[in-house]
Design a protein around this motif. Structure first.
Motif, short mmCIF file in Angstrom:
data_model
loop_
_atom_site.label_atom_id
_atom_site.label_comp_id
_atom_site.label_asym_id
_atom_site.label_seq_id
_atom_site.Cartn_x
_atom_site.Cartn_y
_atom_site.Cartn_z
N GLU A 184 17.87 18.97 -15.10
CA GLU A 184 18.26 17.69 -14.99
C GLU A 184 17.95 17.09 -13.93
N GLN A 185 18.32 18.47 -12.58
CA GLN A 185 17.86 18.19 -11.42
C GLN A 185 16.30 17.21 -10.82
N THR A 186 15.27 17.68 -11.51
CA THR A 186 13.77 17.12 -11.75
C THR A 186 14.46 14.79 -12.32
N ARG A 187 15.30 15.80 -13.23
CA ARG A 187 15.24 14.29 -13.41
C ARG A 187 16.18 12.96 -13.37
N ARG A 188 16.86 13.36 -12.55
CA ARG A 188 17.96 12.67 -11.57
C ARG A 188 17.14 12.23 -10.27
N ASP A 189 16.57 13.11 -10.36
CA ASP A 189 15.41 13.16 -8.72
C ASP A 189 14.49 11.41 -9.26
N ARG A 190 13.95 11.60 -10.35
CA ARG A 190 12.68 10.86 -10.72
C ARG A 190 13.51 9.23 -10.97
N ARG A 191 14.78 9.22 -11.51
CA ARG A 191 15.89 7.71 -11.75
C ARG A 191 16.36 7.55 -10.18
N ASP A 192 16.92 8.55 -9.33
CA ASP A 192 16.65 7.67 -8.03
C ASP A 192 15.09 7.00 -7.74
N LEU A 193 13.76 8.36 -7.62
CA LEU A 193 12.73 7.71 -6.99
C LEU A 193 12.65 6.23 -7.43
N VAL A 194 12.83 6.07 -9.30
CA VAL A 194 12.84 4.91 -9.83
C VAL A 194 12.93 3.57 -9.26
N VAL A 195 14.75 3.68 -9.15
CA VAL A 195 15.78 2.80 -8.78
C VAL A 195 15.23 2.30 -7.40
N ALA A 227 0.50 -1.03 0.27
CA ALA A 227 -0.58 -0.23 0.10
C ALA A 227 0.91 0.93 -0.21
N LEU A 228 2.14 1.67 0.88
CA LEU A 228 3.27 2.46 0.70
C LEU A 228 3.71 2.57 -0.53
N PHE A 229 4.17 1.61 -1.13
CA PHE A 229 4.26 1.69 -2.65
C PHE A 229 3.51 2.14 -3.26
N VAL A 230 2.22 1.29 -3.42
CA VAL A 230 1.67 1.99 -4.63
C VAL A 230 1.30 3.32 -5.03
N SER A 231 1.11 4.16 -2.79
CA SER A 231 0.57 5.07 -2.94
C SER A 231 2.08 6.28 -3.04
N LEU A 232 3.09 6.15 -3.00
CA LEU A 232 4.24 6.80 -3.52
C LEU A 232 4.23 6.14 -4.93
N LEU A 233 3.90 5.76 -6.07
CA LEU A 233 4.01 5.16 -7.40
C LEU A 233 3.07 6.19 -8.13
N PHE A 234 1.89 6.73 -7.12
CA PHE A 234 0.77 7.08 -8.00
C PHE A 234 0.51 8.91 -7.22
N GLY A 235 1.65 8.88 -6.22
CA GLY A 235 2.54 9.77 -5.53
C GLY A 235 3.15 10.84 -6.38
N ALA A 236 4.31 10.74 -4.99
CA ALA A 236 5.67 11.09 -5.41
C ALA A 236 5.98 10.72 -6.65
N TYR A 237 6.26 9.70 -7.09
CA TYR A 237 6.82 9.32 -8.43
C TYR A 237 5.86 9.68 -9.67
N ALA A 238 4.58 10.18 -9.61
CA ALA A 238 4.00 10.28 -10.57
C ALA A 238 4.36 11.90 -10.45
N ARG A 239 4.31 12.87 -9.98
CA ARG A 239 4.22 14.61 -9.49
C ARG A 239 5.77 14.17 -10.08
N ARG A 240 7.20 13.59 -9.97
CA ARG A 240 8.43 13.95 -10.42
C ARG A 240 8.34 13.40 -11.50
N ASP A 241 7.62 12.53 -12.24
CA ASP A 241 7.33 12.04 -13.75
C ASP A 241 6.72 13.53 -14.62
N ALA A 242 5.59 14.39 -13.75
CA ALA A 242 5.35 15.34 -14.34
C ALA A 242 6.22 16.42 -15.06
N ALA A 243 6.85 17.28 -13.11
CA ALA A 243 8.19 17.77 -13.48
C ALA A 243 9.21 17.50 -14.62
N ALA A 244 9.34 16.23 -14.46
CA ALA A 244 10.95 16.20 -15.30
C ALA A 244 9.74 16.16 -16.68
#
Length: 658
Positions: free
Chosen positions: A284-295, A258-275
């Motif tokens: 570039e910093q936003t994309r690096r943050d998104r890659r770290d979050l993906v990992v 449940a925590l994973f799903v909330s991060l996937l459709f919350g923080a990750y979705a926002r980072r993806d939209a920002a990138a």
């Protein structure tokens, strides 16, 4: 363009037969599942089924093909008048590969007559089994006790438990496969509301099904009464078993999911939209943050998915039988590959039908992912099939084999639809004039807006009331949805892709149903072992005129003096027969003993003992041709096994000849 709506209707009509076929197959399989198949089989007993012994035995023993869990009421021995004469508390009699369980009988004098043995247990792969048989002391008599059949695991409780298992499988595929589709194939899907709903629905379905299975587990393996689902003692007993532990572990992992799903459709979705929407130097910093979050999400999600798959692998077929150390990891990998293919397919279908246009690159990535998953499924499925079936004849002689063939046929049908999807994927790349992996975005054919279509106000003016502003917002949303639908329906390549993906998904429903039924069916190896022992898991005798197969354990008391002796009498009728005898050790391997003798007696007609002339055919195997058993009736076979110069024993078995 004016052909979008008719084309969409043609797509639905073309896919409708596949949907109907999948639904009908699901209903037939679930309706025909009935009582759960026994995954451990009773292969021998002492006294043997139908035996007539001179004195009351001190205990009754049962031998199974695999380890089973027993309770105080697992083995009941009932006198001719129905009185219980066992002391309760069955115990494991031997270790290693010899799965023998016994219960002691009362030591006071037991009357002559026919006794009934009723037993029930839970096999090592979590499925309940039960059965019964009779033996007689002195001489057979009338009895007031009916021999029980295999009733556990059936009825309304069995149907509900089966539905919970199907729902759990489906939920896992949607949860794990949908998340993999977002992280691996199309990060932008994290912002697509229909895909979000699909993954969340998978989590909800898996959680609800797990809770239901935990509550139904007690009555499923025991009383069969739905009212016992909330019994506190029953739930406590379930929690002490391996399947109960697996279900609780699954619930704990779902809390992390449940925590994973909330991060996937919350923080990750926002980072993806920002990138994606970056227009300044911070991109570039936003994309690096998104890659770290993906990992981080990929690593954490993989751990959770492996843990969830392990809750099935450690409590079902893979946990029992041969090579469990290889079977459990193979089963986990099999489930993960199925989730990557089928769950990702569901996410792709949802995006194609309900979301915005899917980028060519995302479709190409999923095509490669699905191809890899199919290869893994083929390898692990081949190994599991060999492990559960054993040989080619079992494919057509057992229910498990037929279900496996049906699953293979359905998977082949899915692969055919997948090939069509890959052709449409290639056409998407060709339409752009460049390789799919270089495609930056979706291919759409926008439809021109008709001249008569009124322009919508882009924003509320200073004099617009809140009610009017809300109305304009709804109009804009409806217009955007209509525009996206026109774009989807205007591209014939994407229409063909949606059609082939829908066909894949429809067949996948039937594949999932067959898989669920397959996990509740007696494996072919076990079914054949029970047939060789001359007994089904219910302990009922063979039909008249069929070959007779008898198995009895023995123990001469000396070194390497334990094993089993098996007699096969064909054709199993009065007159001329052929006898085949096999001696095996506790591991089921041929045991080459110095001497073995067999004689037959028909006491009712004062015939015998008739000695069989045995000829050794190979290590641990003997045959006797032209064995004459002249009259029908209840015969006794006496088998003497000598394992050394001084260690020998004689085992007696009873059987009927028509």
């Amino acid at each position: 363009m004016t052909t979008a709506a008719p084309r969409s209707r043609r797509t639905v009509r073309a896919a409708l037969p596949a949907v109907v076929l999948a639904v009908l197959a699901s209903l037939c399989l679930l309706g025909g599942a009935g009582t759960a198949g026994a995954h451990a089989a009773l292969t021998a007993s002492t006294p043997a089924r139908g035996a007539v012994v001179e004195e009351a035995p001190s205990e009754v023993t049962l031998t199974f093909t695999e380890d089973v869990a027993v309770s105080d009421d697992s083995i009941r021995v009932l006198a001719p008048d129905g009185e219980r004469v066992d002391t309760g508390a069955p115990k494991r009699l031997t270790g290693g590969q010899d799965f023998r369980y016994g219960v002691e009988l009362r030591r006071d004098g037991l009357p002559e007559g026919t006794y009934t043995v009723a037993w029930k247990a839970v096999s090592a792969d979590s499925h309940p089994i039960a059965g019964g048989f009779t033996f007689s002391v002195g001489a057979p008599s009338e009895t007031t006790v009916a021999v029980p059949g295999q009733e556990v695991g059936g009825g309304p409780v069995g149907a509900l438990y089966g539905a919970a298992r199907w729902t759990a499988y489906a939920g896992f595929l949607l949860l794990a496969g949908g998340a993999a589709f977002v992280l691996v194939c199309w990060p932008g899907a994290a912002r697509v509301r229909p895909v979000q709903r699909l993954v969340v629905a998978g989590w909800v379905a898996l959680t609800a099904a797990t809770i239901a299975a935990l509550l139904l587990r007690g009555p499923y393996t025991g009383s069969g009464r739905l009212g016992d689902a909330l019994d506190a003692d029953g739930i406590r007993a379930v929690l002490e078993t391996r399947p109960g532990t697996a279900l609780v572990s699954r619930l704990l992992l779902l809390a992390v999911a449940a925590l994973f799903v909330s991060l996937l459709f919350g923080a990750y979705a926002r980072r993806d939209a920002a990138a994606d929407g970056d227009g300044d130097g911070s991109g570039e910093q936003t994309r690096r943050d998104r890659r770290d979050l993906v990992v981080g999400l990929s690593a954490g999600g993989a751990v959770v998915a492996i843990g969830l798959a392990a809750t099935w692998a450690t409590a079902e077929h893979a946990s029992a039988g041969i090579q469990t150390g290889v079977a459990i990891p193979a089963h986990i990998v099999h489930l993960l590959a199925a989730a990557g293919w089928l769950g990702g397919l569901a996410a792709l279908l949802t995006a194609l039908w309900r979301g915005p246009s899917v980028p060519r690159e995302a479709v190409a990535r999923f095509s490669r992912l699905a191809l890899g998953c199919v290869a893994v499924l083929a390898a692990t499925g081949l190994y599991q099939s060999w492990r559960q079936v054993g040989g080619w004849p079992a494919l057509t002689s057992t229910a498990y084999g037929w279900l496996l063939l049906a699953k293979v046929a359905l998977v082949a049908l899915m692969i055919g639809a997948a090939r069509a999807s890959r052709r449409h994927t290639a056409r998407l790349a060709d339409a752009a004039g460049e390789p799919a992996k270089a495609a930056p975005g979706p291919v759409t054919v926008p439809e021109p807006v008709a001249a008569a279509e009124p322009a919508l106000v882009t924003g509320p003016g200073p004099d617009v009331t809140p009610e009017r502003a809300a109305q304009l917002a709804r109009q804009r949303a409806a217009a955007d949805a209509a525009r996206r639908k026109r774009e989807r329906d205007a591209d014939p390549v994407r229409v063909g892709l949606r059609r082939s993906v829908l066909a894949e998904a429809a067949v996948a429903v039937a594949v999932l149903t067959v898989t669920t039924v397959l996990t509740g069916t007696e494996p072919a190896r076990t079914a054949e072992a029970a047939a060789r022992a001359g007994t089904a898991a219910t302990g009922q005798p063979s039909a008249d005129g069929e070959p007779v197969s008898l198995v009895s354990p023995f123990d001469t008391g000396g070194p390497e003096g334990r094993g089993s002796v098996q007699l096969d009498i064909e054709p199993g009728r009065s007159g001329d027969n052929t006898l085949r005898l096999r001696v095996t050790d506790p591991r089921g391997r041929a045991l080459d003993v110095p001497e073995v003798k067999v004689s037959f007696t028909l006491e009712a007609q004062d015939i015998g003992p008739l000695d069989a002339t045995l000829e050794k055919s190979s290590a641990g195997r003997w045959t006797a041709s032209g064995l004459q058993l002249p009259l029908p009736g209840t015969w006794k076979a006496a088998v003497t096994v000598r394992t050394s110069d001084i260690d020998q024993t004689t085992e007696r078995m009873t059987f009927d000849l028509p």
